[in-house]
Design a protein around this motif. Structure first.
Motif, PDB file in Angstrom:
ATOM      1  N   ALA A 100      51.786  67.314  33.368  1.00 16.04           N
ATOM      2  CA  ALA A 100      52.317  67.060  34.707  1.00 16.04           C
ATOM      3  C   ALA A 100      51.611  65.890  35.385  1.00 16.04           C
ATOM      4  N   ARG A 101      50.305  65.853  35.302  1.00 16.78           N
ATOM      5  CA  ARG A 101      49.559  64.745  35.927  1.00 16.78           C
ATOM      6  C   ARG A 101      49.961  63.406  35.324  1.00 16.78           C
ATOM      7  N   THR A 102      50.112  63.388  34.007  1.00 18.94           N
ATOM      8  CA  THR A 102      50.486  62.143  33.329  1.00 18.94           C
ATOM      9  C   THR A 102      51.866  61.678  33.769  1.00 18.94           C
ATOM     10  N   LEU A 103      52.825  62.595  33.761  1.00 18.51           N
ATOM     11  CA  LEU A 103      54.197  62.237  34.137  1.00 18.51           C
ATOM     12  C   LEU A 103      54.294  61.896  35.620  1.00 18.51           C
ATOM     13  N   ASN A 104      53.643  62.688  36.464  1.00 19.27           N
ATOM     14  CA  ASN A 104      53.675  62.406  37.903  1.00 19.27           C
ATOM     15  C   ASN A 104      53.079  61.044  38.216  1.00 19.27           C
ATOM     16  N   ALA A 105      52.008  60.680  37.502  1.00 19.99           N
ATOM     17  CA  ALA A 105      51.362  59.387  37.745  1.00 19.99           C
ATOM     18  C   ALA A 105      52.279  58.224  37.379  1.00 19.99           C
ATOM     19  N   LYS A 106      53.094  58.402  36.361  1.00 21.99           N
ATOM     20  CA  LYS A 106      54.016  57.329  35.983  1.00 21.99           C
ATOM     21  C   LYS A 106      54.976  57.000  37.126  1.00 21.99           C
ATOM     22  N   VAL A 107      55.301  58.006  37.922  1.00 21.72           N
ATOM     23  CA  VAL A 107      56.193  57.791  39.069  1.00 21.72           C
ATOM     24  C   VAL A 107      55.404  57.354  40.292  1.00 21.72           C
ATOM     25  N   ASP A 108      54.398  58.153  40.677  1.00 18.68           N
ATOM     26  CA  ASP A 108      53.710  57.932  41.947  1.00 18.68           C
ATOM     27  C   ASP A 108      52.747  56.754  41.917  1.00 18.68           C
ATOM     28  N   VAL A 109      52.224  56.454  40.745  1.00 14.02           N
ATOM     29  CA  VAL A 109      51.248  55.353  40.635  1.00 14.02           C
ATOM     30  C   VAL A 109      51.892  54.102  40.037  1.00 14.02           C
ATOM     31  N   ASP A 110      52.656  54.291  38.955  1.00 12.56           N
ATOM     32  CA  ASP A 110      53.232  53.139  38.257  1.00 12.56           C
ATOM     33  C   ASP A 110      54.613  52.746  38.762  1.00 12.56           C
ATOM     34  N   GLY A 111      55.221  53.594  39.569  1.00 14.42           N
ATOM     35  CA  GLY A 111      56.513  53.252  40.174  1.00 14.42           C
ATOM     36  C   GLY A 111      57.716  53.411  39.263  1.00 14.42           C
ATOM     37  N   GLU A 112      57.594  54.204  38.200  1.00 15.70           N
ATOM     38  CA  GLU A 112      58.711  54.383  37.280  1.00 15.70           C
ATOM     39  C   GLU A 112      59.722  55.387  37.851  1.00 15.70           C
ATOM     40  N   ASP A 113      60.918  55.387  37.287  1.00 15.31           N
ATOM     41  CA  ASP A 113      61.976  56.288  37.716  1.00 15.31           C
ATOM     42  C   ASP A 113      61.734  57.682  37.143  1.00 15.31           C
ATOM     43  N   PRO A 114      61.826  58.750  37.967  1.00 14.27           N
ATOM     44  CA  PRO A 114      61.547  60.109  37.474  1.00 14.27           C
ATOM     45  C   PRO A 114      62.418  60.526  36.296  1.00 14.27           C
ATOM     46  N   HIS A 115      63.700  60.181  36.338  1.00 18.18           N
ATOM     47  CA  HIS A 115      64.588  60.584  35.250  1.00 18.18           C
ATOM     48  C   HIS A 115      64.204  59.877  33.952  1.00 18.18           C
ATOM     49  N   GLN A 116      63.869  58.595  34.032  1.00 18.50           N
ATOM     50  CA  GLN A 116      63.477  57.865  32.833  1.00 18.50           C
ATOM     51  C   GLN A 116      62.167  58.396  32.275  1.00 18.50           C
ATOM     52  N   VAL A 117      61.245  58.760  33.165  1.00 12.29           N
ATOM     53  CA  VAL A 117      59.977  59.354  32.735  1.00 12.29           C
ATOM     54  C   VAL A 117      60.244  60.644  31.966  1.00 12.29           C
ATOM     55  N   ALA A 118      61.148  61.468  32.493  1.00 11.97           N
ATOM     56  CA  ALA A 118      61.501  62.716  31.825  1.00 11.97           C
ATOM     57  C   ALA A 118      62.129  62.457  30.461  1.00 11.97           C
ATOM     58  N   LEU A 119      63.051  61.504  30.405  1.00 12.23           N
ATOM     59  CA  LEU A 119      63.732  61.196  29.150  1.00 12.23           C
ATOM     60  C   LEU A 119      62.756  60.676  28.102  1.00 12.23           C
ATOM     61  N   ASP A 120      61.878  59.777  28.507  1.00 17.81           N
ATOM     62  CA  ASP A 120      60.885  59.232  27.572  1.00 17.81           C
ATOM     63  C   ASP A 120      60.011  60.346  27.007  1.00 17.81           C
ATOM     64  N   TRP A 121      59.609  61.282  27.864  1.00 17.80           N
ATOM     65  CA  TRP A 121      58.741  62.379  27.407  1.00 17.80           C
ATOM     66  C   TRP A 121      59.494  63.302  26.459  1.00 17.80           C
ATOM     67  N   MET A 122      60.729  63.601  26.766  1.00 21.80           N
ATOM     68  CA  MET A 122      61.517  64.485  25.894  1.00 21.80           C
ATOM     69  C   MET A 122      61.697  63.865  24.508  1.00 21.80           C
ATOM     70  N   LYS A 123      61.873  62.557  24.466  1.00 19.56           N
ATOM     71  CA  LYS A 123      61.995  61.876  23.174  1.00 19.56           C
ATOM     72  C   LYS A 123      60.642  61.802  22.464  1.00 19.56           C
ATOM     73  N   GLN A 124      59.605  61.505  23.223  1.00 22.60           N
ATOM     74  CA  GLN A 124      58.271  61.406  22.660  1.00 22.60           C
ATOM     75  C   GLN A 124      57.834  62.724  22.001  1.00 22.60           C
ATOM     76  N   GLU A 125      58.206  63.833  22.630  1.00 23.82           N
ATOM     77  CA  GLU A 125      57.833  65.147  22.098  1.00 23.82           C
ATOM     78  C   GLU A 125      58.770  65.610  20.977  1.00 23.82           C
ATOM     79  N   GLY A 126      59.830  64.858  20.749  1.00 20.39           N
ATOM     80  CA  GLY A 126      60.759  65.203  19.684  1.00 20.39           C
ATOM     81  C   GLY A 126      61.773  66.267  20.053  1.00 20.39           C
ATOM     82  N   PHE A 127      61.822  66.632  21.332  1.00 21.31           N
ATOM     83  CA  PHE A 127      62.804  67.637  21.762  1.00 21.31           C
ATOM     84  C   PHE A 127      64.225  67.111  21.617  1.00 21.31           C
ATOM     85  N   VAL A 128      64.404  65.817  21.910  1.00 23.98           N
ATOM     86  CA  VAL A 128      65.719  65.202  21.788  1.00 23.98           C
ATOM     87  C   VAL A 128      65.576  63.877  21.056  1.00 23.98           C
ATOM     88  N   LYS A 129      66.715  63.354  20.613  1.00 22.40           N
ATOM     89  CA  LYS A 129      66.729  62.051  19.945  1.00 22.40           C
ATOM     90  C   LYS A 129      67.624  61.109  20.720  1.00 22.40           C
TER      91      LYS A 129
END
Length: 319
Positions: free
Chosen positions: A290-319
């Motif tokens: 959570a801290r890692t993903l939240n920081a990508k939005v609150d600190v790095d300014g990334e889009d929350p949905h894209q952060v979620a999608l990147d993580w889901m792919k990174q973990e192999g949950f989706v392709k």
């Protein structure tokens, strides 16, 4: 007012009759099953995902919607409802189908209990059992626990070496001037905030050592050393980005706020595969994630949905 426990009136002003869910947009992520969604067990389902409006909730709502899409569902995105009451009522009344909610919020805010249950599993079980009467099913909880904590910067940590709230209490007795606090106004007055924490840990911090300020400012003031300890939320991305040290709540005083998938029970009966699809994702969620993903939005300014999608792919949950 704390973001998870806004007054019902405030929520109703923002979310009128029918919960105000008159808009939304389809999630159109081009995802395929990875380790979840194989066989597309939700094909033919039309599911609406909702969330509250703060960063972590937007990410969790997107994660849920992406998981459902990979399993074959058409998903409508109605995340970002202000306050807690609106998103919960949407799922309860059937205007939305599922969301991630917090066990502490369920137990205290929705069910009206004043004393949290210290054991996180037992608190989830109590919420789960009570909410079945409200037409809501709380699935298995995550280890992600977005609750209160005190944190300090690295320089002060090297100086005082406290790691737990019991050690902070001992320091306050040994060297009263060393323990200065930056807190938000609500925390300073809540029974599950500063007054209760002081009582539970035998701590007495003089009023002159407590400075009240807005939540966002606390992190920067602690990082600068303007106060030794600051009130933080345990999954806030700024903890990671500012390299703050979080004190362990070794007496389990603060309520547990474990993020948990909550599904309208009628919808779950129609589409029981929802539980199997989201369970592996929930199991992976913890405070570090959570801290890692939240920081990508609150600190790095990334889009929350894209952060979620990147993580889901990174973990192999989706392709």
């Amino acid at each position: 007012m704390r973001r998870r426990t806004r007054l019902a009136l405030a929520a109703l002003l923002v979310v009128p009759s029918g919960c105000g869910l008159t808009s939304g947009s389809p999630m159109t992520d081009d995802v395929e099953p990875g380790t979840i969604g194989r066989g597309r067990p939700l094909a033919g389902a039309h599911l609406t995902v909702t969330s509250k409006e703060f960063t972590e909730q937007l990410i969790l709502g997107a994660i849920m919607g992406i998981a459902f899409q990979a399993a074959g569902a058409d998903v409508l995105d109605r995340t970002g409802i202000q306050g807690s009451i609106g998103s919960r009522e949407a799922v309860r009344k059937g205007d939305a189908d599922a969301q991630f909610e917090y066990t502490g919020t369920g137990w205290i805010t929705y069910l009206g209990n004043s004393r949290p249950i210290p054991d996180p599993r037992k608190q989830w079980e109590a919420v789960r059992d009570a909410e079945l009467r409200n037409g809501l099913t709380w699935l298995a909880p995550s280890r992600l626990d977005n609750t209160y904590a005190l944190a300090m910067n690295q320089a002060d940590f090297r100086k005082y070496r406290t790691k737990t709230l019991s050690e902070v209490a001992a320091l306050s007795k040994r060297d009263p001037g060393a323990v200065t606090l930056c807190v938000e106004g609500e925390f300073a007055n809540r029974a599950d905030g500063l007054p209760g924490m002081e009582k539970a840990y035998g701590m007495s911090v003089p009023a002159r050592n407590v400075t009240q300020m807005d939540t966002g400012i606390i992190y920067t003031q602690v990082a600068k050393g303007s106060c030794t300890y600051g009130e933080v939320f345990t999954t806030d991305g700024r903890i990671k980005s500012m390299n703050l040290v979080v004190m362990a709540d070794d007496k389990n005083f603060f309520p547990n706020y474990n993020a948990t998938p909550v599904v309208n029970t009628k919808v779950l009966r129609k589409w029981p595969a929802i539980a199997d699809v989201i369970e592996p994702v929930t199991r992976k969620l913890d405070n570090t994630v959570a801290r890692t993903l939240n920081a990508k939005v609150d600190v790095d300014g990334e889009d929350p949905h894209q952060v979620a999608l990147d993580w889901m792919k990174q973990e192999g949950f989706v392709k």
